[in-house]
Design a protein around this motif. Structure first.
Motif, PDB file in Angstrom:
ATOM      1  N   HIS A 103      45.324  31.287  45.786  1.00 33.09           N
ATOM      2  CA  HIS A 103      45.472  32.649  46.314  1.00 33.09           C
ATOM      3  C   HIS A 103      44.610  33.600  45.506  1.00 33.09           C
ATOM      4  O   HIS A 103      44.546  33.485  44.281  1.00 33.09           O
ATOM      5  CB  HIS A 103      46.930  33.116  46.201  1.00 33.09           C
ATOM      6  CG  HIS A 103      47.900  32.227  46.900  1.00 33.09           C
ATOM      7  ND1 HIS A 103      47.886  32.052  48.269  1.00 33.09           N
ATOM      8  CD2 HIS A 103      48.896  31.443  46.430  1.00 33.09           C
ATOM      9  CE1 HIS A 103      48.836  31.214  48.602  1.00 33.09           C
ATOM     10  NE2 HIS A 103      49.469  30.813  47.509  1.00 33.09           N
ATOM     11  N   TRP A 104      44.000  34.554  46.188  1.00 28.63           N
ATOM     12  CA  TRP A 104      43.191  35.570  45.516  1.00 28.63           C
ATOM     13  C   TRP A 104      44.053  36.801  45.248  1.00 28.63           C
ATOM     14  O   TRP A 104      44.817  37.233  46.114  1.00 28.63           O
ATOM     15  CB  TRP A 104      42.009  35.955  46.404  1.00 28.63           C
ATOM     16  CG  TRP A 104      41.270  37.192  45.977  1.00 28.63           C
ATOM     17  CD1 TRP A 104      41.224  38.388  46.634  1.00 28.63           C
ATOM     18  CD2 TRP A 104      40.472  37.342  44.804  1.00 28.63           C
ATOM     19  NE1 TRP A 104      40.430  39.266  45.939  1.00 28.63           N
ATOM     20  CE2 TRP A 104      39.959  38.659  44.807  1.00 28.63           C
ATOM     21  CE3 TRP A 104      40.139  36.499  43.735  1.00 28.63           C
ATOM     22  CZ2 TRP A 104      39.140  39.145  43.799  1.00 28.63           C
ATOM     23  CZ3 TRP A 104      39.316  36.997  42.726  1.00 28.63           C
ATOM     24  CH2 TRP A 104      38.833  38.303  42.759  1.00 28.63           C
ATOM     25  N   HIS A 105      43.937  37.344  44.058  1.00 30.91           N
ATOM     26  CA  HIS A 105      44.682  38.558  43.705  1.00 30.91           C
ATOM     27  C   HIS A 105      43.708  39.681  43.422  1.00 30.91           C
ATOM     28  O   HIS A 105      42.957  39.632  42.443  1.00 30.91           O
ATOM     29  CB  HIS A 105      45.572  38.309  42.478  1.00 30.91           C
ATOM     30  CG  HIS A 105      46.522  37.174  42.687  1.00 30.91           C
ATOM     31  ND1 HIS A 105      47.705  37.320  43.370  1.00 30.91           N
ATOM     32  CD2 HIS A 105      46.425  35.872  42.362  1.00 30.91           C
ATOM     33  CE1 HIS A 105      48.307  36.141  43.443  1.00 30.91           C
ATOM     34  NE2 HIS A 105      47.552  35.243  42.837  1.00 30.91           N
ATOM     35  N   GLU A 106      43.757  40.681  44.276  1.00 29.44           N
ATOM     36  CA  GLU A 106      42.856  41.816  44.171  1.00 29.44           C
ATOM     37  C   GLU A 106      43.059  42.555  42.845  1.00 29.44           C
ATOM     38  O   GLU A 106      42.101  42.958  42.192  1.00 29.44           O
ATOM     39  CB  GLU A 106      43.162  42.760  45.344  1.00 29.44           C
ATOM     40  CG  GLU A 106      42.103  43.775  45.642  1.00 29.44           C
ATOM     41  CD  GLU A 106      40.789  43.165  46.077  1.00 29.44           C
ATOM     42  OE1 GLU A 106      40.809  42.325  47.019  1.00 29.44           O
ATOM     43  OE2 GLU A 106      39.768  43.519  45.481  1.00 29.44           O
ATOM     44  N   ASP A 107      44.323  42.717  42.449  1.00 32.79           N
ATOM     45  CA  ASP A 107      44.627  43.521  41.254  1.00 32.79           C
ATOM     46  C   ASP A 107      44.062  42.907  39.977  1.00 32.79           C
ATOM     47  O   ASP A 107      43.500  43.597  39.135  1.00 32.79           O
ATOM     48  CB  ASP A 107      46.135  43.761  41.132  1.00 32.79           C
ATOM     49  CG  ASP A 107      46.938  42.462  41.288  1.00 32.79           C
ATOM     50  OD1 ASP A 107      46.332  41.428  41.675  1.00 32.79           O
ATOM     51  OD2 ASP A 107      48.150  42.484  41.007  1.00 32.79           O
ATOM     52  N   THR A 108      44.177  41.594  39.823  1.00 31.97           N
ATOM     53  CA  THR A 108      43.699  40.965  38.589  1.00 31.97           C
ATOM     54  C   THR A 108      42.326  40.333  38.781  1.00 31.97           C
ATOM     55  O   THR A 108      41.776  39.766  37.839  1.00 31.97           O
ATOM     56  CB  THR A 108      44.675  39.854  38.146  1.00 31.97           C
ATOM     57  OG1 THR A 108      44.860  38.955  39.259  1.00 31.97           O
ATOM     58  CG2 THR A 108      46.020  40.436  37.751  1.00 31.97           C
ATOM     59  N   GLN A 109      41.775  40.407  40.009  1.00 27.18           N
ATOM     60  CA  GLN A 109      40.485  39.779  40.313  1.00 27.18           C
ATOM     61  C   GLN A 109      40.503  38.313  39.895  1.00 27.18           C
ATOM     62  O   GLN A 109      39.546  37.825  39.270  1.00 27.18           O
ATOM     63  CB  GLN A 109      39.343  40.525  39.604  1.00 27.18           C
ATOM     64  CG  GLN A 109      39.167  41.957  40.079  1.00 27.18           C
ATOM     65  CD  GLN A 109      38.443  42.033  41.422  1.00 27.18           C
ATOM     66  OE1 GLN A 109      37.321  41.589  41.565  1.00 27.18           O
ATOM     67  NE2 GLN A 109      39.111  42.594  42.423  1.00 27.18           N
ATOM     68  N   SER A 110      41.592  37.616  40.197  1.00 32.01           N
ATOM     69  CA  SER A 110      41.655  36.209  39.818  1.00 32.01           C
ATOM     70  C   SER A 110      42.420  35.425  40.876  1.00 32.01           C
ATOM     71  O   SER A 110      43.038  35.999  41.767  1.00 32.01           O
ATOM     72  CB  SER A 110      42.338  36.071  38.464  1.00 32.01           C
ATOM     73  OG  SER A 110      43.674  36.523  38.552  1.00 32.01           O
ATOM     74  N   THR A 111      42.382  34.096  40.758  1.00 31.43           N
ATOM     75  CA  THR A 111      43.083  33.242  41.719  1.00 31.43           C
ATOM     76  C   THR A 111      44.199  32.497  41.002  1.00 31.43           C
ATOM     77  O   THR A 111      44.131  32.264  39.794  1.00 31.43           O
ATOM     78  CB  THR A 111      42.124  32.187  42.327  1.00 31.43           C
ATOM     79  OG1 THR A 111      41.694  31.293  41.297  1.00 31.43           O
ATOM     80  CG2 THR A 111      40.912  32.835  42.982  1.00 31.43           C
ATOM     81  N   THR A 112      45.252  32.158  41.760  1.00 34.17           N
ATOM     82  CA  THR A 112      46.308  31.306  41.204  1.00 34.17           C
ATOM     83  C   THR A 112      46.546  30.141  42.165  1.00 34.17           C
ATOM     84  O   THR A 112      46.219  30.232  43.346  1.00 34.17           O
ATOM     85  CB  THR A 112      47.625  32.079  41.010  1.00 34.17           C
ATOM     86  OG1 THR A 112      47.991  32.655  42.268  1.00 34.17           O
ATOM     87  CG2 THR A 112      47.483  33.176  39.975  1.00 34.17           C
ATOM     88  N   ALA A 113      47.151  29.082  41.617  1.00 36.67           N
ATOM     89  CA  ALA A 113      47.327  27.854  42.395  1.00 36.67           C
ATOM     90  C   ALA A 113      48.284  28.069  43.556  1.00 36.67           C
ATOM     91  O   ALA A 113      49.286  28.774  43.441  1.00 36.67           O
ATOM     92  CB  ALA A 113      47.840  26.743  41.484  1.00 36.67           C
TER      93      ALA A 113
END
Ligand code: ADP
Ligand code: MG
Ligand code: ZN
Length: 503
Positions: A278-288
């Protein structure tokens, strides 16, 4: 370490990652078509209706209901395939993709598997003035799922939610999934190539008028596959698939972050898990997300309730002949016609203002004036309202009408801004706003002459300087007159009067 989660590994600096690894991309773009009815039933596809008001036994998957393919959707699929330089299948079938999820009440999605309607195409994308060819593996037809809303948690995801709501209005809306072949050789430009590609697909869908193509509404969504390998001459590494990225900036960010994250995992001796992320706009990162299913998990088989699709060659050729001008070619043509500087044109493209400027020019406005209004006054208002330029509430025809009033000398730029206020407040068309707000420019010498005399009397030192030949000082007197007349004086005439009276 069980998954490729970021927790145990350092994120590597992007340039370092590219120095040591060769990124490979695979982009799957889902395009929601703008047909009036759904893919396999007559339900409306209108956006924004109250939940579960646009459903029927077919799209709810009730036993005994029978799907019928939407001819318009098939036509759009073929046009998309042709615009992507694909071959169009003589004969192909739909397939059932079996899996359970509450937003899909049939327990299977009707899609296409090994017999896509379009295959083996390509599209050229522009990255920093350099052309990059992306090969298309296939474009196939399928239906959208419903929409789940997870209520009560902080993230909007199912974990931590108190309950979930389901809206089946979107169930069965026609989608085209466009899948690239692995994109190699982009190197450090991989994030930009991904962004440019999705942008090019979006622009093409708009040009074909097969989709509203609004990413913020999810009409165009991208799953971004990324893998790294030690060098370009070894087999591909394991990929991750970041799901449902729905803005161009996010596509770039997600690819960039996956490159940095995967480099960290590999540097630390870890392995990349094939999984969705998943992409997270707030942290500019992805999680599993979840481990990735393989095709076998879906138990694909040909859809027995639908006839095969066998478009005649005549129809395909008819559709080919009706394709619009390719977006890249259109940009080149407009750049020539408008005569903007490279910088000005680039800004218009970046602001997504090409269409509105084009329509304004076609409504009779000079290109520079159209650019000026959309890129300054209207861009500011759209920005303040948090909406796209096209939704700012002023139409291209109105902008052209405002500029026509300026050209005729009825109003000036300053008064035009007040006309825009009036348009946004729903006070009617530009001429009506000018009329009802009394915005007409005063160029009547009687009124202007009196105001100039008053300004001279109030600013004797300025007047003296002008008398002494310092014509630059006239600005101060013109300013005073404009202020006195609330901006409604014809500035050019005021200047003439000032100079006439003092020299
Ligand atoms: P899935 O069903 O897993 O979504 P698809 O074939 O629909 O698989 O899409 C996978 C995408 O990833 C395609 O664009 C494909 O070209 C690309 N791809 C395949 N292998 C790799 C890899 N090792 N690294 C990056 N991209 C890949
Ligand atoms: Mg896929
Ligand atoms: Zn229906």
């Amino acid at each position: 370490m069980t998954t490729g989660s970021t927790a145990a590994y350092e994120i590597v600096d992007f340039d370092d990652a590219i120095h040591r690894y060769d990124p490979v991309l695979g982009l799957e773009v889902h395009v929601e078509l703008n047909t009036n009815s759904k893919m396999f039933c007559g339900c409306s596809t209108e956006f924004g209706a109250p939940p579960n008001t646009q459903t029927c036994p077919v799209c709810l998957g009730l036993p005994g209901s029978m799907p019928v393919a939407n001819a318009k959707a098939i036509e759009s699929a073929i046009r998309i395939g042709l615009a992507l330089n694909c071959d169009i299948a003589d004969w192909c079938r739909f397939a059932r993709k079996n899996y359970f999820y509450p937003d899909m009440p049939k327990n299977y999605q009707i899609s296409q598997y090994d017999e896509p309607i379009a295959f083996d195409g390509w599209i050229d994308v522009d990255v920093d003035g350099e052309t990059f060819r992306v090969e298309i593996e296939r474009a196939h037809m399928e239906e959208d799922t419903g929409k789940s809303t997870h209520v009560g948690g902080s993230t909007g995801r199912i974990h931590g939610a108190d309950y979930s709501l389901l809206d089946y209005n979107r169930c069965g809306v026609p989608l085209i999934e466009i899948v690239t072949r692995p994109i190699e050789g982009a190197g450090a430009k991989a994030p930009q190539v991904a962004k440019a590609y999705v942008g090019a697909i979006r622009d093409l869908m708009k040009a074909l008028a097969v989709s509203d193509a609004r990413m913020e509404r999810g009409n165009v969504r991208c799953d971004a596959n990324v893998s790294l390998r030690a060098s370009a001459d070894v087999p591909f590494g394991t990929r991750t698939e970041t799901k449902n990225v729905n803005s161009l900036r996010s596509v770039e960010g997600a690819v960039r972050h996956e490159i940095m994250r995967q480099a960290g995992v590999l540097d630390g001796g870890g392995v990349i898990t094939q999984e969705t992320r998943h992409w997270h706009e707030d942290t500019q990162s992805t999680t599993a997300g979840r481990p990735k299913e393989t095709a076998e998990d879906y138990r694909y088989f040909p859809e027995p309730d639908l006839v095969p699709v066998a478009p005649s060659r005549e129809w395909v050729e008819e559709l080919r002949a009706s394709l619009p001008e390719p977006p890249a070619q259109r940009l080149q043509r407009l750049a020539g016609e408008w005569g903007f500087s490279e910088r000005e044109f680039g800004d218009v493209v970046a602001a997504d203002a090409v269409d509105v400027v084009d329509e304004t020019v076609r409504a009779g406005c000079a290109p520079q004036a159209a650019r000026k209004w959309w890129m300054s006054e209207l861009a500011r208002r759209a920005n303040e309202a948090g909406v796209a330029l096209a939704d700012v509430g002023v139409t291209p025809a109105q902008v052209a009408a405002v500029q026509a009033l300026v050209d005729e000398g009825v109003i000036n730029d300053k008064l035009a801004r007040q006309v825009f206020d009036g348009l946004l407040a729903g006070e009617g068309e530009p001429a009506q706003v000018v009329e009802s707000r009394g915005l007409v420019l005063v160029s009547d010498d009687g009124a202007l002459s009196a105001a100039v005399d008053a300004a001279i009397a109030a600013n004797p030192d300025v007047a003296d300087r002008i008398r002494a030949g310092k014509l630059q000082a006239a600005g101060a007197l013109i300013g005073a007159v404009m202020k006195d007349m609330k901006g409604q004086a014809d500035a050019a005439r005021v200047r003439e009067l000032v100079i006439e009276k003092l020299t």
